[in-house]
Design a protein around this motif. Structure first.
Motif, PDB file in Angstrom:
ATOM      1  N   ILE A 254       0.929  -1.247   0.040  1.00 29.83           N
ATOM      2  CA  ILE A 254       0.117  -0.004  -0.066  1.00 29.83           C
ATOM      3  C   ILE A 254       0.793   1.199  -0.046  1.00 29.83           C
ATOM      4  O   ILE A 254       0.568   2.315  -0.537  1.00 29.83           O
ATOM      5  CB  ILE A 254      -0.967  -0.183   1.318  1.00 29.83           C
ATOM      6  N   LEU A 255       2.137   1.157   0.528  1.00 30.13           N
ATOM      7  CA  LEU A 255       2.504   2.288   1.028  1.00 30.13           C
ATOM      8  C   LEU A 255       3.491   2.755  -0.517  1.00 30.13           C
ATOM      9  O   LEU A 255       3.606   3.729  -1.183  1.00 30.13           O
ATOM     10  CB  LEU A 255       3.910   2.033   1.741  1.00 30.13           C
ATOM     11  N   SER A 260       3.844   5.726  -5.646  1.00 31.68           N
ATOM     12  CA  SER A 260       3.745   5.818  -6.825  1.00 31.68           C
ATOM     13  C   SER A 260       3.005   6.702  -7.529  1.00 31.68           C
ATOM     14  O   SER A 260       3.019   7.346  -8.389  1.00 31.68           O
ATOM     15  CB  SER A 260       3.567   4.211  -7.483  1.00 31.68           C
ATOM     16  N   CYS A 261       1.354   6.656  -6.950  1.00 34.06           N
ATOM     17  CA  CYS A 261       0.537   7.345  -7.388  1.00 34.06           C
ATOM     18  C   CYS A 261       0.277   8.936  -7.150  1.00 34.06           C
ATOM     19  O   CYS A 261       0.002   9.695  -7.813  1.00 34.06           O
ATOM     20  CB  CYS A 261      -0.973   6.768  -6.844  1.00 34.06           C
ATOM     21  N   THR A 262       1.006   9.183  -5.999  1.00 32.03           N
ATOM     22  CA  THR A 262       0.916  10.587  -5.564  1.00 32.03           C
ATOM     23  C   THR A 262       2.116  11.441  -5.378  1.00 32.03           C
ATOM     24  O   THR A 262       2.181  12.659  -5.359  1.00 32.03           O
ATOM     25  CB  THR A 262       0.004  10.511  -4.027  1.00 32.03           C
ATOM     26  N   LEU A 267       6.494  13.883  -9.950  1.00 30.76           N
ATOM     27  CA  LEU A 267       8.016  13.951 -10.178  1.00 30.76           C
ATOM     28  C   LEU A 267       8.322  13.702 -11.573  1.00 30.76           C
ATOM     29  O   LEU A 267       9.202  14.173 -12.236  1.00 30.76           O
ATOM     30  CB  LEU A 267       8.939  13.365  -9.277  1.00 30.76           C
ATOM     31  N   MET A 268       7.612  12.917 -12.251  1.00 26.28           N
ATOM     32  CA  MET A 268       7.668  12.318 -13.392  1.00 26.28           C
ATOM     33  C   MET A 268       7.091  12.735 -14.602  1.00 26.28           C
ATOM     34  O   MET A 268       7.144  12.255 -15.670  1.00 26.28           O
ATOM     35  CB  MET A 268       7.878  10.402 -13.386  1.00 26.28           C
ATOM     36  N   GLY A 269       6.251  13.745 -14.337  1.00 24.54           N
ATOM     37  CA  GLY A 269       5.246  14.193 -15.331  1.00 24.54           C
ATOM     38  C   GLY A 269       6.053  14.767 -16.364  1.00 24.54           C
ATOM     39  O   GLY A 269       6.788  15.787 -16.240  1.00 24.54           O
ATOM     40  N   PHE A 301      13.055   2.146  -4.117  1.00 26.06           N
ATOM     41  CA  PHE A 301      12.561   2.986  -5.128  1.00 26.06           C
ATOM     42  C   PHE A 301      13.458   3.287  -6.194  1.00 26.06           C
ATOM     43  O   PHE A 301      14.616   3.798  -5.702  1.00 26.06           O
ATOM     44  CB  PHE A 301      11.667   4.149  -4.877  1.00 26.06           C
ATOM     45  N   PRO A 302      13.360   3.311  -7.572  1.00 29.38           N
ATOM     46  CA  PRO A 302      14.385   3.521  -8.435  1.00 29.38           C
ATOM     47  C   PRO A 302      14.853   4.881  -8.300  1.00 29.38           C
ATOM     48  O   PRO A 302      13.865   5.855  -8.052  1.00 29.38           O
ATOM     49  CB  PRO A 302      13.771   3.158  -9.678  1.00 29.38           C
TER      50      PRO A 302
END
Length: 364
Positions: A254-255, A260-262, A267-269, A301-302
């Protein structure tokens, strides 16, 4: 929509980007960035970018004019009649509690929220193109951007295009909102004159130093510090909910999904369009957010750099394998057929932008 996409001729303007396979806002920003940088690499040049806003663009489409353009594009008469019937005579009522108003019949153009409407709008504007090589018109649904490449202070073709665009909008019942229309001038010259403003319907278009272009903050220096600072601030606001979820005993899956979603999504937009030219301090600021999330969740996280590289590789492979893509021609093999040709440039801005970076990844 799927049926219409299969019968639209390939001669349609490739810079009408929305709702096309293998095209996105990322591509629109990359094209605008590359077009401007390539021109600025020459001497005594600058770029004028006009970001046009149309008031209620979807609602102002005239169905009869749309059908005429659809027939020009090759859609058969029965399909055009079906679309016209779909757009005309829409009933509208207002309901408050148990009370309902009388029905009002409207002909508002293409109803917003319908997946077919955006495609119809892009087809309605397909004939709004640049006639001169020094001008580029990039359209993403109802967002229209004119990139004018100005050599030796010669703005004749650019100003003519703006006038032609104004006339085209009037002829097609589109209302230009001059108050929300902005212009940004990119000029790296040491000796530069004051740039006269653009007039639309005798109203002065405001000149700005930065503009939010398809979700990305672009500045008149073509630097990305403002965008990264905005993204970092938004991402940090979602760190607190991540801490709370951790305290409430949420599991690692969940974390990770929350991150990833929020956080990562912010950051990746459109990252392939701007990350290559980010400063070292901006990259560190982005990575600090990732490190904080790692510390809270305990997950691996990558890095932002790794994610950027993966996305560049994925996008460039799609372009190279799709001969119908407008950027396909930018990737040409050397005579021996093992490596791709890479253009030379005096500017690091071009070398660090998406297309040169993509070619380096292909050759590596």
């Amino acid at each position: 929509m799927a049926h219409i996409n299969t019968i639209i001729p390939e001669t349609r303007d490739p810079l009408q980007i929305a709702y096309h396979t293998n095209k996105s806002a990322n591509y629109a920003i990359s094209i605008a960035h590359r077009t401007g940088l390539s021109h600025l690499d020459k001497r005594n040049t600058y770029v004028r970018m006009l970001f046009i806003d149309c008031s209620s663009a979807f609602n102002t489409i005239v169905p009869s004019k749309l059908i005429t353009k659809l027939r020009t594009l090759g859609l058969n008469t029965f399909l055009c009649i079906w679309i016209l019937d779909f757009l005309m005579g829409l009933p509208l009522v207002v309901r408050v509690g148990n009370n309902t108003s009388t029905t009002l019949i409207l002909n508002p153009g293409a109803p917003q929220g319908c997946m077919l409407s955006s495609l119809l709008y892009s087809l309605f504007t397909h004939d709004c193109t640049a006639r001169h090589d020094s001008n580029t018109i990039i359209e993403f649904a109802d967002d229209t951007t004119v990139v004018g490449l100005i050599p030796d202070n010669d703005e004749i073709t650019y100003r003519e295009k703006v006038r032609d665009l104004t006339v085209w909008c009037k002829d097609n019942n589109l209302s230009l909102n001059v108050i929300k229309t902005n212009e940004m001038i990119v000029d790296y010259r040491k000796r530069r004159n004051e740039h006269a403003p653009i007039l639309i319907d005798r109203a002065v278009v405001e000149q700005v130093e930065s503009f939010k272009f398809l979700g990305v903050h672009i500045t008149n220096k073509l630097k990305w510090s403002k965008h990264t600072k905005t993204g970092v601030k938004r991402a940090q606001q979602n760190i607190f909910p991540l801490r709370r979820l951790k305290r409430f005993g949420m599991g690692p899956q969940i974390l990770k999904r929350h991150y990833s979603c929020t956080i990562e999504s912010i950051l990746m937009g459109c990252i392939t369009a701007w990350y290559g030219n980010c400063s070292a301090s901006d990259r560190k600021a982005l990575q600090r957010v990732v490190r904080t999330a790692r510390y809270i969740t305990g997950a691996k996280f990558p890095t932002i750099q790794d994610l950027y590289t993966r996305r560049c590789q994925r996008k460039v492979l799609k372009m190279v394998n799709d001969s119908s893509h407008p950027s396909y021609r930018l990737f040409s093999l050397l005579p021996h057929g093992k490596r791709y040709w890479s253009a030379k440039s005096r500017s690091k801005r071009i070398l660090n932008s998406f297309y040169p970076q993509a070619i380096r990844l292909l050759n590596s």
